[in-house]
Design a protein around this motif. Structure first.
Motif, PDB file in Angstrom:
ATOM      1  N   MET A 228     -38.055  85.616   6.561  1.00  0.00           N
ATOM      2  CA  MET A 228     -37.365  84.262   6.977  1.00  0.00           C
ATOM      3  C   MET A 228     -37.791  82.978   6.136  1.00  0.00           C
ATOM      4  O   MET A 228     -37.153  82.243   5.771  1.00  0.00           O
ATOM      5  N   ARG A 229     -39.062  83.207   5.527  1.00  0.00           N
ATOM      6  CA  ARG A 229     -39.577  82.189   4.551  1.00  0.00           C
ATOM      7  C   ARG A 229     -38.899  82.277   3.112  1.00  0.00           C
ATOM      8  O   ARG A 229     -38.415  81.403   2.549  1.00  0.00           O
TER       9      ARG A 229
ATOM     10  N   LYS B 224     -35.530  80.508   3.830  1.00  0.00           N
ATOM     11  CA  LYS B 224     -35.438  79.359   3.800  1.00  0.00           C
ATOM     12  C   LYS B 224     -35.517  78.651   2.418  1.00  0.00           C
ATOM     13  O   LYS B 224     -34.789  77.755   2.227  1.00  0.00           O
ATOM     14  N   TYR B 225     -36.451  79.253   1.630  1.00  0.00           N
ATOM     15  CA  TYR B 225     -36.792  78.798   0.278  1.00  0.00           C
ATOM     16  C   TYR B 225     -35.985  79.401  -0.931  1.00  0.00           C
ATOM     17  O   TYR B 225     -35.878  78.752  -2.107  1.00  0.00           O
TER      18      TYR B 225
ATOM     19  N   ASN C 291     -33.818  85.280  15.008  1.00  0.00           N
ATOM     20  CA  ASN C 291     -33.268  84.421  13.799  1.00  0.00           C
ATOM     21  C   ASN C 291     -32.433  85.338  13.143  1.00  0.00           C
ATOM     22  O   ASN C 291     -31.836  84.977  12.204  1.00  0.00           O
TER      23      ASN C 291
END
Length: 270
Positions: free
Chosen positions: A190-191, A194-195, A246
């Motif tokens: 997920m990180r 996101k980035y 998610n």
């Protein structure tokens, strides 16, 4: 869902499932602990097979199915095993399952609490192919976190639970830690999303999801090792349900069904 099984009701569920399996014409026989069951010997052999496999209420059933496929290869073993839904295994009926390719076995925990190791053996005769029918509707995979990961997680949770109540703290702790680690991997993916990168020189002081529920497990004993392992199994379940959304916004939480099995396991303790 309330699960309140004993040896007699587990036997009844096993015989019911066995009957559903034999509705498939290509099923030649089923074997449990060297007890061979056919349509002709179903009633007597089925009861004998369950008795041979039962140790306690945490027992699973090692069920080997002999399947007849056509010699002409119109349906291969690999194709056949992809249709596990034909044996009643789907997101509505099963809490979790996983496939072990090395020995062609599916490991399953149904929502009713029954566990099976379903092994397939194949023989080839004639040209008659099994009627495979239309595949059951399944959730489309998110490549970042395939549905197989979710189904496997919940099976491993049950494995951890069974080992915990049989006092195998080494394996139970290993499996509980493994499932906590899966939630960390989900958060790392997920990180990355996101980035937009999988390279992070520094972190972002991320909140560890499963830590939110440590110390809250309602299943406790006087054994502190039991309690610590149970705490991690409990926290992993709740964290996984939150994180799975998610990847699959339509995901239906499974922790409630998992805790129903846990309630039953706990009621059998001692």
């Amino acid at each position: 869902m309330l699960i309140d099984l004993n040896k007699e009701s587990m036997e009844a569920l096993f015989l019911q499932y066995l009957g559903e399996i034999f509705e498939r014409p290509e099923v030649v026989s089923a074997t449990v602990k060297e007890v061979v069951i056919t349509r002709e010997t179903f009633a007597e052999a089925g009861k004998k097979a369950f008795e041979a496999s039962f140790h306690d209420t945490y027992s699973d059933v090692d069920l080997s199915l002999k399947i007849r496929l056509p010699e002409n290869g119109s349906v291969t073993a690999e194709e056949y095993m992809k249709r596990i839904d034909r044996f009643g295994i789907n997101e509505d009926t099963a809490l979790g399952w996983m496939f072990v390719p090395a020995n062609k076995v599916f490991r399953i925990i149904f929502r009713n609490g029954m566990r099976y190791d379903l092994l397939f053996e194949f023989e080839y005769e004639g040209d008659a192919a099994p009627v495979m029918g239309v595949p059951a509707t399944k959730t489309e995979d998110n490549p970042e976190w395939p549905m197989d990961n979710i189904n496997q997680f919940w099976f491993i949770q049950i494995q951890a639970l069974g080992k915990l109540y049989r006092k195998d703290y080494l394996i139970s702790s290993h499996l509980a830690n493994m499932d906590c680690n899966y939630t960390l991997v989900m958060q790392m993916i997920m990180r990355d999303l996101k980035y937009g990168t999988n390279h992070h020189r520094y972190g972002h002081s991320e909140e560890i999801e499963y830590l939110k529920d440590l110390g809250k497990v309602p299943y406790k004993t006087d054994d502190m090792i039991f309690n610590r392992i149970a705490d991690h199994i409990y926290a992993a379940a709740l964290a996984y349900d939150r994180l799975a959304k998610n990847f699959y916004p339509q995901y239906k939480e499974r922790s409630e069904a998992f805790f129903a099995v846990w309630d039953w396991y706990d009621s059998c303790r001692g």
